[in-house]
Design a protein around this motif. Structure first.
Motif, short mmCIF file in Angstrom:
data_model
loop_
_atom_site.label_atom_id
_atom_site.label_comp_id
_atom_site.label_asym_id
_atom_site.label_seq_id
_atom_site.Cartn_x
_atom_site.Cartn_y
_atom_site.Cartn_z
N PRO A 1 1.06 -0.83 0.49
CA PRO A 1 0.07 0.47 0.21
C PRO A 1 0.72 1.44 0.29
O PRO A 1 0.57 2.78 -0.38
CB PRO A 1 -0.90 0.13 1.29
N TYR B 1 -0.43 4.90 -0.07
CA TYR B 1 -1.56 5.32 0.72
C TYR B 1 -2.25 5.15 1.61
O TYR B 1 -3.16 5.79 1.89
CB TYR B 1 -2.16 4.02 0.00
N LEU B 2 -1.75 4.52 2.82
CA LEU B 2 -1.45 3.88 4.11
C LEU B 2 -1.18 5.70 4.75
O LEU B 2 -2.24 6.01 5.83
CB LEU B 2 -0.59 3.74 4.71
N TRP B 3 -0.42 6.65 4.06
CA TRP B 3 -0.87 8.26 3.92
C TRP B 3 -1.93 8.75 4.26
O TRP B 3 -2.32 9.13 4.69
CB TRP B 3 0.37 9.25 3.80
N ALA C 1 -4.85 7.15 4.18
CA ALA C 1 -5.17 7.04 5.20
C ALA C 1 -5.91 7.85 6.52
O ALA C 1 -6.51 7.58 7.38
CB ALA C 1 -5.51 5.24 5.10
N ILE D 1 -7.09 0.94 5.57
CA ILE D 1 -6.16 0.42 6.30
C ILE D 1 -6.26 -0.82 6.46
O ILE D 1 -4.92 -1.79 5.71
CB ILE D 1 -5.66 1.09 7.20
N ALA E 1 -6.61 -2.52 2.19
CA ALA E 1 -5.39 -2.08 1.43
C ALA E 1 -4.21 -3.55 1.71
O ALA E 1 -3.90 -3.90 0.60
CB ALA E 1 -4.75 -0.77 2.00
N TYR E 2 -4.55 -4.23 2.86
CA TYR E 2 -2.86 -5.11 2.90
C TYR E 2 -4.11 -6.83 2.01
O TYR E 2 -3.53 -7.35 2.06
CB TYR E 2 -3.46 -5.59 4.32
#
Length: 386
Positions: free
Chosen positions: A86, A89-91, A93, A121, A124-125
């Protein structure tokens, strides 16, 4: 994805935003405000119950499905560009969580953005895993979620619900700082909905992703077949059951909001996508307005709650108390007026700018730590609640 399919997604997002206001407007216009949600459910007004039924939970679920579609598109974009997932993408979120926290503290007690951020989050995984793994997750989480709703419903239907602080004057006489202080003090109570939003979101995010892969928005036979099946399941089966639970009493609130509406939302998604495919000619005023709301979904979501607060609460015009005798009809007028306002403003804004105001700020906050310019070829798509 073709431009036509992007337009369909914008239309669906716009409808979802308008629909979430259709749910939340009943909270804003109640003199007891968010503190009296349970008490309001126990009132026996038939017309108001029917009107609540039309929106309750359905557009929250539709928005959640669309968030899953958006997550799928972001995953595909990362795969095409060969960047880690991700990754950043975590940023994104994290920014959504902060956005939701600010929205909760300053504007609205029942914000969903924080729950969406936590859900995204987790998903995403999972989104890039095999269909078998995703199916196992959806069935497992969905089963646990359904069992939890059933267990809680047994409790709420077997005992009288506490109708809450009906005599509270916080939202009719309280100041804005007092309301913010109350949100801070009662954050545990007001944020408890996240316990239900996250598991429901996991299932619907993943379902939205898989529907996208299955071609639900395609102009093809498989897309048309899938949309027909969604309409049958959601509108012919789940909708009548949802009507029954709407009138079954406040003890059925959880089923009425979290269990059946997601199925109805699938039917709505199939119906809107089908009608959009069949439409010919240039979009009319209403569809253009909904498309523009969909393009400025986050801005419109925040704006509608801010305007509703200013109209209804004591620190603003105080209409919730002064027009209480005109329920439910003035509530419909308030909903229609606010919708017309943000549809008009979003249309005017997009004549000059590519994104909504909050979306523009959000994109800058997302790209700045990466050392990328606002003209980056990756579009930051933000979809929101309730």
């Amino acid at each position: 994805m073709t431009s036509r399919r992007i337009e369909v997604l914008d239309l669906l997002r716009g409808i979802a935003i308008v629909g979430t206001l259709g749910t939340n407007i009943w909270i804003f216009t109640d003199p007891g405000g968010p503190a009296d949600v349970i008490g309001a459910l126990g009132r026996p007004e038939t017309v108001e119950t029917l009107l609540r039924f039309l929106t309750n939970g359905k557009f929250l679920a539709l928005l959640t499905l669309l968030f899953g579609v958006g997550l799928e598109l972001q995953y595909r974009s990362a795969a095409r560009r060969g960047v880690p997932w991700p990754g950043w993408y975590l940023w994104r979120a994290g920014l959504l969580f902060v956005e939701g926290l600010i929205h909760y503290l300053l504007i609205f007690e029942f914000d969903v953005l924080m729950g969406y951020a936590l859900t995204s989050i987790i998903v995403a995984y999972l989104i890039g895993r095999s269909d078998r793994v995703v199916k196992v997750w959806m069935i497992t989480v969905g089963t646990v979620f359904t069992a939890l709703i059933a267990l809680l419903t047994v409790g709420t239907t077997s005992e009288s619900l506490d109708t809450g602080p009906e005599s509270s004057t916080l939202f009719t006489d309280g100041t804005y700082p007092q309301q913010v202080a109350a949100r801070i003090e009662m954050i545990g109570l007001y944020r408890i909905e996240i316990v239900l939003i996250v598991p429901m979101g996991i299932v619907l995010f993943l379902l939205g992703s898989r529907l996208m892969r299955a071609g639900v928005f395609e102009d093809s036979e498989r897309g048309a077949t899938l949309r027909r099946r969604l309409m049958v399941a959601g509108l012919a089966v789940a909708l009548p059951l949802n009507l029954v639970t709407a009138f079954a009493g406040p003890g059925w609130f959880l089923v009425d909001r979290y269990l059946l509406p997601p199925l109805v939302a699938l039917g709505l998604l199939g119906l809107v996508a089908t009608l959009a495919r069949r439409a010919t000619g240039a979009p009319g005023v209403l569809r253009r307005g909904l498309n523009n709301v969909g393009r400025t979904a986050l801005s419109s979501y925040i704006f509608q709650n801010l305007v509703a607060s200013a109209l209804c609460y004591g620190w603003g015009l105080g209409l919730a108390a002064s027009l209480d005798d005109l329920r439910p009809w003035w509530v419909l007028a308030a909903w229609a007026g606010i919708c017309a306002l943000f549809m008009t403003l979003s249309t005017l804004w997009l004549r000059r700018f590519e994104r909504g105001p909050v979306e523009t700020l959000w994109q800058w906050a997302y790209l700045a730590p990466q050392g990328r310019s606002k003209n980056s070829d990756e579009r930051v798509e933000v979809s929101t609640k309730r």
